[in-house]
Every structure is written in structure tokens, then in C-alpha cells.
Design a protein around this motif. Structure first.
Motif, short mmCIF file in Angstrom:
data_model
loop_
_atom_site.label_atom_id
_atom_site.label_comp_id
_atom_site.label_asym_id
_atom_site.label_seq_id
_atom_site.Cartn_x
_atom_site.Cartn_y
_atom_site.Cartn_z
N ILE A 1 10.33 7.85 0.60
CA ILE A 1 8.86 7.78 0.55
C ILE A 1 8.48 6.30 0.61
O ILE A 1 8.75 5.54 -0.32
N VAL A 2 7.88 5.91 1.73
CA VAL A 2 7.49 4.52 1.95
C VAL A 2 6.09 4.32 1.36
O VAL A 2 5.19 5.13 1.59
N LEU A 3 5.93 3.24 0.59
CA LEU A 3 4.66 2.99 -0.11
C LEU A 3 4.02 1.69 0.36
O LEU A 3 4.68 0.64 0.37
N ASP A 4 2.78 1.77 0.76
CA ASP A 4 1.99 0.57 1.06
C ASP A 4 0.53 0.96 0.92
O ASP A 4 0.09 1.90 1.58
N PRO A 5 -0.24 0.26 0.08
CA PRO A 5 -1.64 0.68 -0.10
C PRO A 5 -2.46 0.62 1.17
O PRO A 5 -3.43 1.35 1.31
N MET A 6 -2.10 -0.29 2.12
CA MET A 6 -2.96 -0.49 3.29
C MET A 6 -2.21 -0.16 4.59
O MET A 6 -1.13 -0.69 4.85
N LEU A 7 -2.82 0.69 5.42
CA LEU A 7 -2.32 0.95 6.78
C LEU A 7 -3.40 0.42 7.72
O LEU A 7 -4.41 1.10 7.94
N ALA A 8 -3.21 -0.81 8.20
CA ALA A 8 -4.28 -1.47 8.98
C ALA A 8 -4.02 -1.32 10.48
O ALA A 8 -4.44 -0.34 11.08
N THR A 9 -3.27 -2.28 11.08
CA THR A 9 -2.89 -2.08 12.49
C THR A 9 -1.77 -1.06 12.61
O THR A 9 -1.52 -0.51 13.67
N GLY A 10 -1.04 -0.88 11.51
CA GLY A 10 0.12 0.01 11.50
C GLY A 10 1.43 -0.71 11.81
O GLY A 10 2.51 -0.13 11.68
N GLY A 11 1.34 -1.99 12.18
CA GLY A 11 2.55 -2.74 12.56
C GLY A 11 3.59 -2.80 11.45
O GLY A 11 4.79 -2.60 11.71
#
Ligand code: PRP
Ligand code: URA
Length: 211
Positions: free
Chosen positions: A128-138
Motif C-alpha cells: 500500500i503506497v502512501l502519499d497525501p498528494m497526487l498532483a501530476t502523478g509523476g
């Protein structure tokens, strides 16, 4: 084929709104990210395996479900993903935690990997990959590329706020993964920040904003 789920629970939306407010200080921001991670975790853990075990209650003996199999591996994307580990692991303390360090170039918005430390035998575990922000998706695409290179087959990406651009990029690059998002925002601005968003998640979480 993976699924993208955008949650709508009022409690979750309320807590995300607290993060958006620029007056929310670092302490409240950090605590709220932990609470949001617990709410997202409830959904993210939805397909954990269970097995039937016999339990004696005060009234009778019954066959009941208990968690089975290897616990998942959480992989926060540094820095901001670290803020979600406490909440997710509070629900399931047995998880392993791997780390991927990425930063976004401020001019090109391209992600650069500076750290990768993952547990062994990833091919048999849910990740399970965690990151609060998915912006450009890069950043998400690059982190998941690295996990697939290590043999990961079951991957879920969990974020608090996504931009439509990032969600589309991630789905196109990795159509097989499941995506769980707390809120889908309007768009990216010219600096590739999510609008309305919450600003720079890492800086707000760790108090590194230049006044
Ligand atoms: C932020 C955020 C994501 C990334 C999202 O990290 O935490 O990792 O940007 O942007 P993208 O979808 O356009 O790739 P940042 O690069 O600011 O690093 P930090 O967490 O160390 O501040
Ligand atoms: N990274 C952040 O922390 N916030 C954004 O809005 C975009 C990328």
C-alpha cells in the motif's frame, strides 16, 4: 484491472477541509493527517484475507473470521507520505514499512528518487503506497515502477487529495493497481500545485515553510 475509489464520507471531508485551511498549524495538521489515514486505512484494508477460527464467547462456541496471511507492506513516499504511517499502522500494527524517497524538481516537476529501502519477498505481499498528494502523478508512477521492478504484484495507492491530471496519469501508467483517494480536486496550477489543495504537504507536515 484496478479500481479507483474516491471517498465521500462527511467526517473525512471535514478533516480534509481542516488541512486545506492555511491557518491550521503544524501540530493540528499532523494530527489530522493521522486521523485521515485511519479513515482511509479502514477502506484500504478492505480486502485483507481472513480465516475462520473457533472462539468461545460467554454464550457459546462459534466459527468467526480473524485476519490471516502476511500483513501488508506500507510504502510511504518521503517526505509527506510518512505522515500517513502512524494512522495506517495504528489500525494494523503488524504491517511492515518500506520507504521510497522522491522529490519533485521545482522547474520541470519531474520526480527524482533519492532513497529506496524495501522489505524482502515483496512479490507475496500486498503493498500500500502512501502519499497525501497526487498532483501530476509523476512521483506515484515512479514509486510504483520501482515496486514492480522488485516483483510487487498487488499494489494499492492511497492519497488524501488528487488532481484529475494525476489520477489519469497514474491509471494510464499502472492500470492494474487500485487507487483510493480522499477527495478529487479541480485542477493543477502553473506550478503543478493542486487547486484548491492544501499547499505543500511535506512543508506543512514538518513545519519547513519559509515564513
Ligand atoms: C509532493 C507530494 C508528492 C508529490 C506529488 O512531494 O508529497 O510526493 O509532491 O507531486 P506529483 O504528483 O506531481 O509527482 P515533494 O516532491 O514536494 O517532496 P516532499 O514531500 O519531500 O516535500
Ligand atoms: N505536492 C504538494 O505537496 N502539493 C501539491 O499541491 C502538489 C504537489
Amino acid at each position: 484491472m484496478g479500481q479507483a475509489v474516491i471517498l465521500t464520507h462527511p467526517l473525512l471531508q471535514h478533516k480534509i477541509s481542516l488541512l486545506r485551511n492555511k491557518s491550521t498549524d503544524t501540530g493540528v495538521f499532523r494530527r489530522t493527517v493521522t486521523e485521515i489515514a485511519m479513515l482511509l486505512g479502514y477502506e484500504a484494508y478492505r480486502d485483507l484475507e481472513t480465516e475462520s477460527v473457533s472462539v468461545t464467547t460467554p454464550l457459546t462456541t462459534a466459527e468467526v473470521p480473524m485476519l490471516a496471511g502476511q500483513p501488508p507492506v506500507l510504502v510511504p513516499i518521503l517526505r509527506a507520505g510518512l505522515g500517513m504511517v502512524e494512522g495506517m499502522s495504528a489500525l494494523l500494527p503488524e504491517v511492515s514499512v518500506g520507504h521510497i524517497g522522491l522529490y519533485r524538481d521545482e522547474e520541470t516537476f519531474e520526480p527524482h528518487t533519492y532513497f529506496c529501502k524495501l522489505p524482502p519477498n515483496l512479490s507475496e505481499r500486498q503493498v500500500i503506497v502512501l502519499d497525501p498528494m497526487l498532483a501530476t502523478g509523476g512521483s506515484a508512477v515512479q514509486a510504483i515502477d520501482a515496486l514492480k521492478e522488485k516483483g510487487c504484484k498487488r499494489i494499492r495507492f492511497v492519497s488524501i487529495i488528487a488532481a484529475p491530471e494525476g489520477l489519469q496519469t497514474l491509471q494510464q501508467a499502472h492500470p492494474d493497481i487500485d487507487i483510493l483517494v480522499g477527495c478529487l480536486d479541480s485542477h493543477l496550477n502553473e506550478r503543478a500545485y493542486i487547486v484548491p489543495g492544501l499547499g505543500d504537504a511535506g512543508d506543512r507536515l514538518f513545519g519547513t515553510i519559509i515564513p
